[in-house]
Write a protein that holds these residues in place. Structure first.
Motif, mmCIF file in Angstrom:
data_model
loop_
_atom_site.group_PDB
_atom_site.id
_atom_site.type_symbol
_atom_site.label_atom_id
_atom_site.label_comp_id
_atom_site.label_asym_id
_atom_site.label_seq_id
_atom_site.Cartn_x
_atom_site.Cartn_y
_atom_site.Cartn_z
ATOM 1 N N LEU A 32 0.833 -1.203 0.000
ATOM 2 C CA LEU A 32 0.000 0.000 0.000
ATOM 3 C C LEU A 32 0.865 1.249 0.000
ATOM 4 C CD1 LEU A 32 -2.762 -1.020 2.588
ATOM 5 C CD2 LEU A 32 -3.077 -0.720 0.125
ATOM 6 N N TYR A 33 1.901 1.243 0.821
ATOM 7 C CA TYR A 33 2.816 2.391 0.871
ATOM 8 C C TYR A 33 3.482 2.591 -0.488
ATOM 9 C CZ TYR A 33 6.935 5.173 1.988
ATOM 10 O OH TYR A 33 7.908 6.135 1.985
ATOM 11 N N ASP A 34 3.974 1.508 -1.086
ATOM 12 C CA ASP A 34 4.675 1.612 -2.360
ATOM 13 C C ASP A 34 3.754 2.023 -3.502
ATOM 14 O OD1 ASP A 34 7.215 1.067 -1.388
ATOM 15 O OD2 ASP A 34 7.024 -1.101 -1.662
ATOM 16 N N LEU A 35 2.467 1.820 -3.323
ATOM 17 C CA LEU A 35 1.496 2.253 -4.331
ATOM 18 C C LEU A 35 1.046 3.697 -4.099
ATOM 19 C CD1 LEU A 35 -0.774 -0.928 -4.673
ATOM 20 C CD2 LEU A 35 0.946 -0.101 -6.296
ATOM 21 N N GLY A 36 1.659 4.363 -3.107
ATOM 22 C CA GLY A 36 1.331 5.758 -2.836
ATOM 23 C C GLY A 36 0.081 5.953 -2.002
ATOM 24 N N GLN A 37 -0.293 4.930 -1.219
ATOM 25 C CA GLN A 37 -1.544 4.971 -0.459
ATOM 26 C C GLN A 37 -1.334 5.194 1.043
ATOM 27 O OE1 GLN A 37 -4.539 4.720 -2.395
ATOM 28 N NE2 GLN A 37 -2.879 5.007 -3.871
ATOM 29 N N GLU A 38 -0.182 5.700 1.436
ATOM 30 C CA GLU A 38 0.133 5.860 2.856
ATOM 31 C C GLU A 38 -0.921 6.670 3.597
ATOM 32 O OE1 GLU A 38 3.585 7.754 5.802
ATOM 33 O OE2 GLU A 38 3.890 7.733 3.631
ATOM 34 N N LEU A 113 1.006 -10.886 -8.651
ATOM 35 C CA LEU A 113 0.743 -9.851 -9.649
ATOM 36 C C LEU A 113 -0.741 -9.496 -9.698
ATOM 37 C CD1 LEU A 113 3.038 -10.777 -12.689
ATOM 38 C CD2 LEU A 113 3.540 -9.344 -10.701
ATOM 39 N N GLN A 114 -1.594 -10.511 -9.553
ATOM 40 C CA GLN A 114 -3.032 -10.262 -9.557
ATOM 41 C C GLN A 114 -3.437 -9.386 -8.375
ATOM 42 O OE1 GLN A 114 -5.453 -11.273 -11.952
ATOM 43 N NE2 GLN A 114 -6.490 -9.652 -10.788
ATOM 44 N N MET A 115 -2.845 -9.633 -7.197
ATOM 45 C CA MET A 115 -3.147 -8.817 -6.030
ATOM 46 C C MET A 115 -2.785 -7.353 -6.272
ATOM 47 S SD MET A 115 -1.559 -8.967 -2.154
ATOM 48 C CE MET A 115 0.097 -8.640 -2.776
ATOM 49 N N ILE A 116 -1.612 -7.117 -6.850
ATOM 50 C CA ILE A 116 -1.180 -5.744 -7.116
ATOM 51 C C ILE A 116 -2.135 -5.068 -8.088
ATOM 52 C CG2 ILE A 116 0.676 -4.317 -8.045
ATOM 53 C CD1 ILE A 116 2.641 -6.500 -7.100
ATOM 54 N N SER A 117 -2.543 -5.797 -9.121
ATOM 55 C CA SER A 117 -3.509 -5.262 -10.082
ATOM 56 C C SER A 117 -4.846 -4.964 -9.419
ATOM 57 C CB SER A 117 -3.705 -6.263 -11.228
ATOM 58 O OG SER A 117 -4.671 -5.807 -12.143
ATOM 59 N N ASP A 118 -5.292 -5.863 -8.553
ATOM 60 C CA ASP A 118 -6.551 -5.659 -7.827
ATOM 61 C C ASP A 118 -6.495 -4.408 -6.963
ATOM 62 O OD1 ASP A 118 -7.571 -7.973 -8.925
ATOM 63 O OD2 ASP A 118 -7.235 -9.203 -7.139
ATOM 64 N N PHE A 119 -5.376 -4.220 -6.257
ATOM 65 C CA PHE A 119 -5.230 -3.031 -5.412
ATOM 66 C C PHE A 119 -5.293 -1.767 -6.264
ATOM 67 C CE2 PHE A 119 -3.004 -4.565 -1.268
ATOM 68 C CZ PHE A 119 -3.975 -5.529 -1.110
ATOM 69 N N GLY A 120 -4.713 -1.837 -7.467
ATOM 70 C CA GLY A 120 -4.755 -0.688 -8.356
ATOM 71 C C GLY A 120 -6.178 -0.304 -8.719
ATOM 72 N N GLN A 121 -7.000 -1.302 -9.048
ATOM 73 C CA GLN A 121 -8.395 -1.036 -9.388
ATOM 74 C C GLN A 121 -9.194 -0.593 -8.165
ATOM 75 O OE1 GLN A 121 -10.326 -3.925 -12.164
ATOM 76 N NE2 GLN A 121 -8.405 -5.072 -11.927
ATOM 77 N N LEU A 122 -8.943 -1.254 -7.057
ATOM 78 C CA LEU A 122 -9.689 -0.992 -5.832
ATOM 79 C C LEU A 122 -9.460 0.419 -5.312
ATOM 80 C CD1 LEU A 122 -11.429 -2.265 -3.524
ATOM 81 C CD2 LEU A 122 -9.283 -3.049 -2.509
ATOM 82 N N GLU A 128 0.134 3.362 -10.872
ATOM 83 C CA GLU A 128 1.185 2.960 -9.925
ATOM 84 C C GLU A 128 1.290 1.432 -9.850
ATOM 85 O OE1 GLU A 128 -1.173 5.118 -9.399
ATOM 86 O OE2 GLU A 128 -0.316 7.002 -8.644
ATOM 87 N N ALA A 129 0.135 0.768 -9.854
ATOM 88 C CA ALA A 129 0.137 -0.693 -9.789
ATOM 89 C C ALA A 129 0.809 -1.295 -11.021
ATOM 90 C CB ALA A 129 -1.294 -1.217 -9.664
ATOM 91 N N GLN A 130 0.522 -0.754 -12.180
ATOM 92 C CA GLN A 130 1.112 -1.287 -13.404
ATOM 93 C C GLN A 130 2.617 -1.059 -13.441
ATOM 94 O OE1 GLN A 130 -0.643 -3.191 -15.712
ATOM 95 N NE2 GLN A 130 1.472 -3.662 -16.262
ATOM 96 N N ILE A 131 3.066 0.079 -12.913
ATOM 97 C CA ILE A 131 4.504 0.341 -12.847
ATOM 98 C C ILE A 131 5.196 -0.725 -11.999
ATOM 99 C CG2 ILE A 131 6.236 1.907 -11.873
ATOM 100 C CD1 ILE A 131 4.429 4.239 -12.768
ATOM 101 N N TRP A 132 4.594 -1.068 -10.856
ATOM 102 C CA TRP A 132 5.187 -2.094 -9.997
ATOM 103 C C TRP A 132 5.142 -3.471 -10.648
ATOM 104 C CZ3 TRP A 132 8.301 -2.289 -5.984
ATOM 105 C CH2 TRP A 132 8.517 -1.102 -5.268
ATOM 106 N N ILE A 133 4.047 -3.769 -11.316
ATOM 107 C CA ILE A 133 3.948 -5.053 -12.019
ATOM 108 C C ILE A 133 5.034 -5.157 -13.080
ATOM 109 C CG2 ILE A 133 2.526 -6.354 -13.655
ATOM 110 C CD1 ILE A 133 0.066 -5.400 -12.049
ATOM 111 N N TYR A 245 5.029 -11.317 0.059
ATOM 112 C CA TYR A 245 4.643 -11.046 -1.330
ATOM 113 C C TYR A 245 4.462 -9.544 -1.486
ATOM 114 C CZ TYR A 245 0.849 -12.659 1.687
ATOM 115 O OH TYR A 245 0.055 -12.915 2.774
ATOM 116 N N GLY A 246 3.724 -9.115 -2.511
ATOM 117 C CA GLY A 246 3.588 -7.681 -2.749
ATOM 118 C C GLY A 246 4.823 -7.122 -3.416
ATOM 119 N N SER A 247 5.193 -5.895 -3.070
ATOM 120 C CA SER A 247 6.326 -5.219 -3.698
ATOM 121 C C SER A 247 7.664 -5.733 -3.191
ATOM 122 C CB SER A 247 6.227 -3.703 -3.456
ATOM 123 O OG SER A 247 5.935 -3.422 -2.086
ATOM 124 N N ARG A 248 7.699 -6.413 -2.044
ATOM 125 C CA ARG A 248 8.946 -6.930 -1.471
ATOM 126 C C ARG A 248 9.662 -7.886 -2.422
ATOM 127 N NH1 ARG A 248 12.579 -6.084 2.643
ATOM 128 N NH2 ARG A 248 11.001 -4.460 2.903
#
Length: 260
Positions: A32-38, A113-122, A128-133, A245-248
């Motif tokens: 969440l932090y890495d996606l800019g959602q702090e 990867l699916q989780m990161i994409s889901d967080f992006g939509q949610l 930001e999610a696509q950049i991390w993917i 998992y996630g960005s780690r």
């Protein structure tokens, strides 16, 4: 109104993107932090250690297995993020009385990867999610090129002592072991089986004993005890790199190269 389905197949409808989030999973807090959602994070667990400053400015709501329900309710969240393995079903059911609980289920690289994409939509942070993917997938392909010349070795990945427990199948650790060309000698057992050290030589004649830094902090004394029953080489490994998992995982690929 936006309707999305989490990784357990539960449908959630939101009139707008959530703005007050409680995270029950350390690796997902980091994501969440890495996606800019702090700014949206209002509560997290005592185990959410990355980035380190979050614990000093956000509300601690307990651990991953036991939380303070009243403390969460007082935060008035509009989304709680949980994980099938990290959090209990009873906890999730009780928290659903407060607000929607989005549950992830990460067993494979693709699930991550699916989780990161889901967080992006949610959370309306698709870019930001696509950049991390993209960054993670580039590192993944780079690591695959690196590892293809590395021979497969048999390994046992220890996660706990007294009693001794290892990683079996049906978990993210086993996926990371496979990516590293480590053949898990306990893959025939589900999840995190308890084992008898006296029988470790009968389980597959392991080349490596991997002692994780978490959730149990293995020491030299444990390596010596295990070493009485096997001639395998003992290696202390960073548990976050194998289990978060996630960005780690982006950092994990570089760590794995150094490990080899």
């Amino acid at each position: 109104m936006k309707t999305l389905i989490d990784q357990l197949g539960t449908s959630h409808s939101f009139a707008s993107a959530p703005k007050r989030i409680v995270s029950l999973v350390p690796s997902q807090t980091e994501l969440l932090y890495d996606l800019g959602q702090e700014v949206k994070i209002v509560g997290l667990t005592k185990f959410c250690v990355h980035p380190v400053h979050l614990k000093s400015i956000k509300k601690i709501i307990g651990g991953t297995k036991k939380v303070h329900i009243d403390r969460i309710r007082e935060l008035n969240p509009d989304l709680i993020i949980a994980n099938k393995e990290e959090n209990t079903l009873d906890m999730v059911m009780e928290l659903r009385q407060i607000c929607p609980v989005w549950v992830t289920n990460i067993l494979t690289y693709e699930d991550n990867l699916q989780m990161i994409s889901d967080f992006g939509q949610l959370l309306n942070c698709e870019t930001e999610a696509q950049i991390w993917i993209d960054k993670i997938d580039f590192a993944y392909r780079n690591f695959q090129n690196f590892i293809q010349e590395i021979p497969v070795k048999k390994a046992a990945y220890f996660i706990w002592a007294n009693p001794y427990m290892v990683a079996g199948s049906d978990n993210f650790i086993n996926e990371m072991l496979q990516l590293n060309h480590f053949q898990n000698i306990y893959e025939s057992k589900s999840r995190y089986p308890e084992i008898e050290l006296e029988k470790i030589g009968l389980e597959g004649n392991s080349d490596l004993i991997l002692l994780s830094s978490e959730p149990f902090p293995f020491k030299e004394e444990h390596a010596l005890e295990i070493g009485r029953y096997t001639h395998a080489k003992t290696v202390f490994v960073d548990g976050e790199m194998f289990s978060w998992y996630g960005s780690r995982i982006l950092k994990a690929f570089e760590y794995f190269k150094l490990l080899h």
